[in-house]
Scaffold this motif. Structure first.
Motif, PDB file in Angstrom:
ATOM      1  N   ILE A  48       0.839  -1.206   0.000  1.00 23.74           N
ATOM      2  CA  ILE A  48       0.000   0.000   0.000  1.00 23.74           C
ATOM      3  C   ILE A  48       0.872   1.253   0.000  1.00 23.74           C
ATOM      4  CG2 ILE A  48      -1.592   1.374   1.407  1.00 23.74           C
ATOM      5  CD1 ILE A  48      -2.878  -1.333   2.255  1.00 23.74           C
ATOM      6  N   ALA A  49       1.838   1.306   0.890  1.00 27.27           N
ATOM      7  CA  ALA A  49       2.687   2.501   0.999  1.00 27.27           C
ATOM      8  C   ALA A  49       3.490   2.732  -0.276  1.00 27.27           C
ATOM      9  CB  ALA A  49       3.616   2.374   2.202  1.00 27.27           C
ATOM     10  N   THR A  50       4.046   1.681  -0.850  1.00 25.33           N
ATOM     11  CA  THR A  50       4.826   1.815  -2.082  1.00 25.33           C
ATOM     12  C   THR A  50       3.937   2.253  -3.234  1.00 25.33           C
ATOM     13  OG1 THR A  50       6.328   0.092  -1.297  1.00 25.33           O
ATOM     14  CG2 THR A  50       6.430   0.642  -3.629  1.00 25.33           C
ATOM     15  N   TYR A  72       0.356  10.588   2.510  1.00 24.22           N
ATOM     16  CA  TYR A  72       0.321   9.933   3.814  1.00 24.22           C
ATOM     17  C   TYR A  72      -1.126   9.666   4.237  1.00 24.22           C
ATOM     18  CZ  TYR A  72       0.485   9.059   8.761  1.00 24.22           C
ATOM     19  OH  TYR A  72       0.304   8.495   9.992  1.00 24.22           O
ATOM     20  N   LEU A  73      -2.002  10.650   4.021  1.00 16.21           N
ATOM     21  CA  LEU A  73      -3.408  10.475   4.403  1.00 16.21           C
ATOM     22  C   LEU A  73      -4.081   9.388   3.560  1.00 16.21           C
ATOM     23  CD1 LEU A  73      -4.457  14.193   4.983  1.00 16.21           C
ATOM     24  CD2 LEU A  73      -3.963  12.430   6.701  1.00 16.21           C
ATOM     25  N   LEU A  78      -6.119   3.806   3.375  1.00 17.55           N
ATOM     26  CA  LEU A  78      -6.094   2.446   2.814  1.00 17.55           C
ATOM     27  C   LEU A  78      -5.675   1.419   3.863  1.00 17.55           C
ATOM     28  CD1 LEU A  78      -4.529   3.156  -0.700  1.00 17.55           C
ATOM     29  CD2 LEU A  78      -6.904   2.527  -0.180  1.00 17.55           C
ATOM     30  N   ILE A  79      -4.726   1.786   4.685  1.00 19.83           N
ATOM     31  CA  ILE A  79      -4.288   0.874   5.747  1.00 19.83           C
ATOM     32  C   ILE A  79      -5.379   0.719   6.797  1.00 19.83           C
ATOM     33  CG2 ILE A  79      -2.665   0.693   7.669  1.00 19.83           C
ATOM     34  CD1 ILE A  79      -0.516   1.581   5.666  1.00 19.83           C
ATOM     35  N   GLY A  80      -6.105   1.792   7.069  1.00 19.63           N
ATOM     36  CA  GLY A  80      -7.250   1.689   7.981  1.00 19.63           C
ATOM     37  C   GLY A  80      -8.282   0.712   7.455  1.00 19.63           C
ATOM     38  N   GLY A  81      -8.542   0.765   6.136  1.00 11.08           N
ATOM     39  CA  GLY A  81      -9.459  -0.201   5.525  1.00 11.08           C
ATOM     40  C   GLY A  81      -8.952  -1.625   5.645  1.00 11.08           C
ATOM     41  N   MET A  82      -7.645  -1.794   5.449  1.00 13.27           N
ATOM     42  CA  MET A  82      -7.048  -3.122   5.590  1.00 13.27           C
ATOM     43  C   MET A  82      -7.197  -3.618   7.027  1.00 13.27           C
ATOM     44  SD  MET A  82      -3.069  -4.285   5.234  1.00 13.27           S
ATOM     45  CE  MET A  82      -2.629  -3.382   6.710  1.00 13.27           C
ATOM     46  N   LEU A  83      -6.927  -2.751   7.999  1.00 11.08           N
ATOM     47  CA  LEU A  83      -7.063  -3.151   9.405  1.00 11.08           C
ATOM     48  C   LEU A  83      -8.508  -3.475   9.765  1.00 11.08           C
ATOM     49  CD1 LEU A  83      -4.659  -0.685  11.243  1.00 11.08           C
ATOM     50  CD2 LEU A  83      -4.298  -3.108  10.741  1.00 11.08           C
ATOM     51  N   LEU A  84      -9.429  -2.723   9.185  1.00  8.70           N
ATOM     52  CA  LEU A  84     -10.846  -2.997   9.427  1.00  8.70           C
ATOM     53  C   LEU A  84     -11.222  -4.387   8.915  1.00  8.70           C
ATOM     54  CD1 LEU A  84     -13.406  -1.748  10.579  1.00  8.70           C
ATOM     55  CD2 LEU A  84     -13.894  -0.856   8.308  1.00  8.70           C
ATOM     56  N   LEU A  85     -10.747  -4.731   7.720  1.00  5.31           N
ATOM     57  CA  LEU A  85     -11.000  -6.076   7.180  1.00  5.31           C
ATOM     58  C   LEU A  85     -10.367  -7.154   8.052  1.00  5.31           C
ATOM     59  CD1 LEU A  85     -10.520  -5.479   3.358  1.00  5.31           C
ATOM     60  CD2 LEU A  85     -12.653  -5.943   4.578  1.00  5.31           C
ATOM     61  N   ILE A  86      -9.152  -6.889   8.525  1.00  6.01           N
ATOM     62  CA  ILE A  86      -8.486  -7.854   9.402  1.00  6.01           C
ATOM     63  C   ILE A  86      -9.272  -8.031  10.691  1.00  6.01           C
ATOM     64  CG2 ILE A  86      -6.435  -8.199  10.842  1.00  6.01           C
ATOM     65  CD1 ILE A  86      -4.820  -6.930   8.545  1.00  6.01           C
ATOM     66  N   SER A  87      -9.747  -6.913  11.249  1.00  4.37           N
ATOM     67  CA  SER A  87     -10.483  -7.018  12.516  1.00  4.37           C
ATOM     68  C   SER A  87     -11.826  -7.725  12.339  1.00  4.37           C
ATOM     69  CB  SER A  87     -10.679  -5.641  13.147  1.00  4.37           C
ATOM     70  OG  SER A  87     -11.574  -4.867  12.394  1.00  4.37           O
ATOM     71  N   GLY A  97      -4.265  -1.382  19.798  1.00  2.00           N
ATOM     72  CA  GLY A  97      -3.650  -2.021  18.638  1.00  2.00           C
ATOM     73  C   GLY A  97      -3.669  -1.108  17.417  1.00  2.00           C
ATOM     74  N   TRP A  98      -4.786  -0.397  17.226  1.00  2.00           N
ATOM     75  CA  TRP A  98      -4.876   0.559  16.115  1.00  2.00           C
ATOM     76  C   TRP A  98      -3.813   1.639  16.279  1.00  2.00           C
ATOM     77  CZ3 TRP A  98      -8.229   0.882  11.867  1.00  2.00           C
ATOM     78  CH2 TRP A  98      -9.194  -0.127  11.799  1.00  2.00           C
ATOM     79  N   PHE A  99      -3.714   2.182  17.488  1.00  2.00           N
ATOM     80  CA  PHE A  99      -2.719   3.221  17.763  1.00  2.00           C
ATOM     81  C   PHE A  99      -1.314   2.714  17.505  1.00  2.00           C
ATOM     82  CE2 PHE A  99       0.373   4.918  20.795  1.00  2.00           C
ATOM     83  CZ  PHE A  99       0.414   6.245  20.384  1.00  2.00           C
ATOM     84  N   GLU A 100      -1.000   1.535  18.021  1.00  2.00           N
ATOM     85  CA  GLU A 100       0.338   0.955  17.856  1.00  2.00           C
ATOM     86  C   GLU A 100       0.655   0.707  16.386  1.00  2.00           C
ATOM     87  OE1 GLU A 100       2.761   0.514  20.031  1.00  2.00           O
ATOM     88  OE2 GLU A 100       1.540   1.247  21.692  1.00  2.00           O
ATOM     89  N   PHE A 101      -0.347   0.240  15.637  1.00  2.53           N
ATOM     90  CA  PHE A 101      -0.096  -0.027  14.226  1.00  2.53           C
ATOM     91  C   PHE A 101       0.187   1.262  13.470  1.00  2.53           C
ATOM     92  CE2 PHE A 101      -0.874  -0.872   9.806  1.00  2.53           C
ATOM     93  CZ  PHE A 101      -0.211  -2.067   9.626  1.00  2.53           C
ATOM     94  N   TYR A 102      -0.617   2.290  13.721  1.00  2.00           N
ATOM     95  CA  TYR A 102      -0.385   3.560  13.019  1.00  2.00           C
ATOM     96  C   TYR A 102       0.950   4.184  13.421  1.00  2.00           C
ATOM     97  CZ  TYR A 102      -4.540   3.969  10.232  1.00  2.00           C
ATOM     98  OH  TYR A 102      -5.487   3.760   9.280  1.00  2.00           O
ATOM     99  N   ARG A 103       1.338   4.028  14.660  1.00  2.00           N
ATOM    100  CA  ARG A 103       2.654   4.516  15.078  1.00  2.00           C
ATOM    101  C   ARG A 103       3.751   3.720  14.391  1.00  2.00           C
ATOM    102  NH1 ARG A 103       4.868   3.744  20.999  1.00  2.00           N
ATOM    103  NH2 ARG A 103       4.927   1.677  20.112  1.00  2.00           N
ATOM    104  N   SER A 104       3.568   2.402  14.329  1.00  2.00           N
ATOM    105  CA  SER A 104       4.555   1.546  13.667  1.00  2.00           C
ATOM    106  C   SER A 104       4.595   1.779  12.164  1.00  2.00           C
ATOM    107  CB  SER A 104       4.239   0.074  13.936  1.00  2.00           C
ATOM    108  OG  SER A 104       4.321  -0.202  15.299  1.00  2.00           O
ATOM    109  N   PHE A 105       3.518   2.268  11.600  1.00  2.00           N
ATOM    110  CA  PHE A 105       3.483   2.583  10.175  1.00  2.00           C
ATOM    111  C   PHE A 105       4.078   3.961   9.900  1.00  2.00           C
ATOM    112  CE2 PHE A 105       1.097   4.955   6.909  1.00  2.00           C
ATOM    113  CZ  PHE A 105       1.582   4.306   5.786  1.00  2.00           C
ATOM    114  N   THR A 106       3.735   4.934  10.726  1.00  2.00           N
ATOM    115  CA  THR A 106       4.107   6.320  10.473  1.00  2.00           C
ATOM    116  C   THR A 106       5.615   6.547  10.536  1.00  2.00           C
ATOM    117  OG1 THR A 106       1.973   7.114  11.272  1.00  2.00           O
ATOM    118  CG2 THR A 106       3.782   8.697  11.250  1.00  2.00           C
TER     119      THR A 106
END
Length: 139
Positions: A48-50, A72-73, A78-87, A97-106
């Motif tokens: 997604i990022a690439t 970035y937005l 798109l990553i939020g959508g991916m996380l929603l599907l995963i959840s 977990g959402w916070f940690e993932f976005y921090r780990s992504f950012t």
């Protein structure tokens, strides 16, 4: 088009390899383990990022700062959508977990996007210098 796809895949492989090795080092230092879902999520995140970074041509009419923030937005959405599907389909993700993932992504996104844009802008400067040199030779 074939050349762009090839360039995208090379970038994706480089980014994923870099993040995989860095993740393995962090796991060794922290004494933690990873699972297959984490590896697949990391690959999807890198894809997604690439892909979003490769869309920089769509933002050529805007300032570089706006382009970087918009990308970035878009990547975050798109990553939020991916996380929603995963959840929904794999396992629920806690608010922490959402916070940690976005921090780990950012954090890696900022560094890798900075490196990517450095390369893009330096290549643009080289091409601009070449064009000016050709124009000066023609005069």
């Amino acid at each position: 088009m074939k050349e762009k796809v090839k360039e995208f895949l090379v970038e994706l492989c480089c980014v994923y390899t870099f993040l995989s090795v860095l993740g393995a080092i962090v796991n060794i230092i922290a004494g933690t383990e990873t699972n297959n879902i984490n590896v697949l999520v990391m690959f999807a995140t890198c894809t997604i990022a690439t892909f979003v970074l490769f869309l920089h041509k769509l933002f050529d009419n805007f300032s570089p700062l706006f382009m970087m923030i918009a990308q970035y937005l878009i990547a975050s959405a798109l990553i939020g959508g991916m996380l929603l599907l995963i959840s929904i389909f794999v396992s629920p993700i806690s608010p922490r977990g959402w916070f940690e993932f976005y921090r780990s992504f950012t954090i890696p996104y900022i560094f890798l996007a900075g490196f990517y844009y450095y390369r893009v802008f330096s290549e643009t400067k080289k091409q601009d210098a070449l064009i000016k040199e050709i124009q000066n030779l023609q005069k």
